[in-house]
Design a protein around this motif. Structure first.
Motif, PDB file in Angstrom:
ATOM      1  N   ALA A   1       0.843  -1.195   0.000  1.00 43.85           N
ATOM      2  CA  ALA A   1       0.000   0.000   0.000  1.00 43.85           C
ATOM      3  C   ALA A   1       0.886   1.256   0.000  1.00 43.85           C
ATOM      4  O   ALA A   1       1.912   1.285   0.653  1.00 43.85           O
ATOM      5  CB  ALA A   1      -0.873   0.031   1.252  1.00 43.85           C
ATOM      6  N   ASN A   2       0.417   2.241  -0.762  1.00 39.35           N
ATOM      7  CA  ASN A   2       1.189   3.501  -0.821  1.00 39.35           C
ATOM      8  C   ASN A   2       0.893   4.363   0.390  1.00 39.35           C
ATOM      9  O   ASN A   2      -0.235   4.466   0.840  1.00 39.35           O
ATOM     10  CB  ASN A   2       0.822   4.296  -2.082  1.00 39.35           C
ATOM     11  N   ASP A   3       1.996   4.998   0.923  1.00 32.04           N
ATOM     12  CA  ASP A   3       1.779   5.966   1.999  1.00 32.04           C
ATOM     13  C   ASP A   3       1.109   7.199   1.397  1.00 32.04           C
ATOM     14  O   ASP A   3       1.341   7.548   0.244  1.00 32.04           O
ATOM     15  CB  ASP A   3       3.104   6.401   2.630  1.00 32.04           C
ATOM     16  N   GLN A   4       0.296   7.814   2.193  1.00 31.63           N
ATOM     17  CA  GLN A   4      -0.341   9.033   1.717  1.00 31.63           C
ATOM     18  C   GLN A   4       0.660  10.193   1.788  1.00 31.63           C
ATOM     19  O   GLN A   4       1.369  10.317   2.776  1.00 31.63           O
ATOM     20  CB  GLN A   4      -1.566   9.366   2.571  1.00 31.63           C
ATOM     21  N   ALA A   5       0.729  10.991   0.743  1.00 30.63           N
ATOM     22  CA  ALA A   5       1.648  12.152   0.711  1.00 30.63           C
ATOM     23  C   ALA A   5       0.828  13.423   0.569  1.00 30.63           C
ATOM     24  O   ALA A   5       0.036  13.553  -0.361  1.00 30.63           O
ATOM     25  CB  ALA A   5       2.629  12.027  -0.460  1.00 30.63           C
ATOM     26  N   PHE A   6       1.000  14.306   1.506  1.00 29.18           N
ATOM     27  CA  PHE A   6       0.287  15.595   1.470  1.00 29.18           C
ATOM     28  C   PHE A   6       1.303  16.740   1.323  1.00 29.18           C
ATOM     29  O   PHE A   6       2.389  16.653   1.884  1.00 29.18           O
ATOM     30  CB  PHE A   6      -0.518  15.814   2.767  1.00 29.18           C
TER      31      PHE A   6
END
Length: 202
Positions: A1-6
């Motif tokens: 799963a991809n980490d969320q990037a903000f």
């Protein structure tokens, strides 16, 4: 799963300083620890300029001249500062100004080389202005008339030319000596035997 990037975007705030709301050079712009400081030239002194003018009057013959005239123009600036790094982004000075025209004072028997001193469209960073107005003595005439009281006849007229307040180099002595040598006696001499000095009445 991809980490969320903000991503958060921030821009640099600005502050505008004027002589009414100046900055404090060397002191923090912002309340936060490690804030940028106000740069030099953002205090009241750095946001105001004055151009001074001095008009000096000089009599070429060294006689007493009118008093000098002093006046000045004042200018103000507004500066936009980057609050993050303290850089000055923009400087706007008030518009160029005109000094009021000053008519050279009239001095009886003299003529100034400038009738009016006029300094227009002066910028905030102009050097102080010094104007000199020089007065020359006007041409003057005098005459000395020798009269025979017994006959009412004019013996001779000496016409003298010169300038205001100048000495003529003329006295009546030589002529009076000549006439007394011919048997005349002196009744009166308006010059009292003094050297004739020209007046200031053109």
């Amino acid at each position: 799963a991809n980490d969320q990037a903000f991503t958060v975007h921030l821009s640099h705030g600005t502050i505008t300083v004027t002589p009414e709301n100046p900055g404090k050079p060397g002191e923090p712009i912002n309340p936060g620890e490690g804030s940028a400081n106000y740069p030099d030239g953002t205090d009241k002194t750095g946001l105001t300029d004055t151009v001074n003018r001095t008009i000096t009057y000089v009599m070429i013959d060294g006689s007493k001249a009118p008093d000098a005239v002093h006046d000045s123009l004042s200018y103000t600036a507004s500066k936009v500062i980057d609050k993050v790094n303290g850089e000055v982004l923009e400087t706007k000075w008030s518009a160029n100004q005109d000094f009021k025209d000053v008519d050279s004072p009239s001095v009886k028997g003299y003529t100034p080389d400038k009738k009016t001193v006029s300094n227009k469209n002066v910028a905030h960073d102009a050097a102080d202005i010094t104007e000199t107005v020089k007065y020359s003595a006007d041409a003057q005439k005098a005459s000395v008339t020798y009269v025979d009281d017994k006959t009412g006849k004019t013996l001779k007229v000496d016409n003298l030319n010169g300038v205001t307040s100048a000495k003529s180099g003329y006295t009546t002595k030589a002529a009076i000596d000549t006439y007394t040598g011919l048997g005349y006696t002196l009744v009166s001499d308006d010059t009292n035997g003094n050297e004739v000095v020209f007046d200031n009445d053109d």
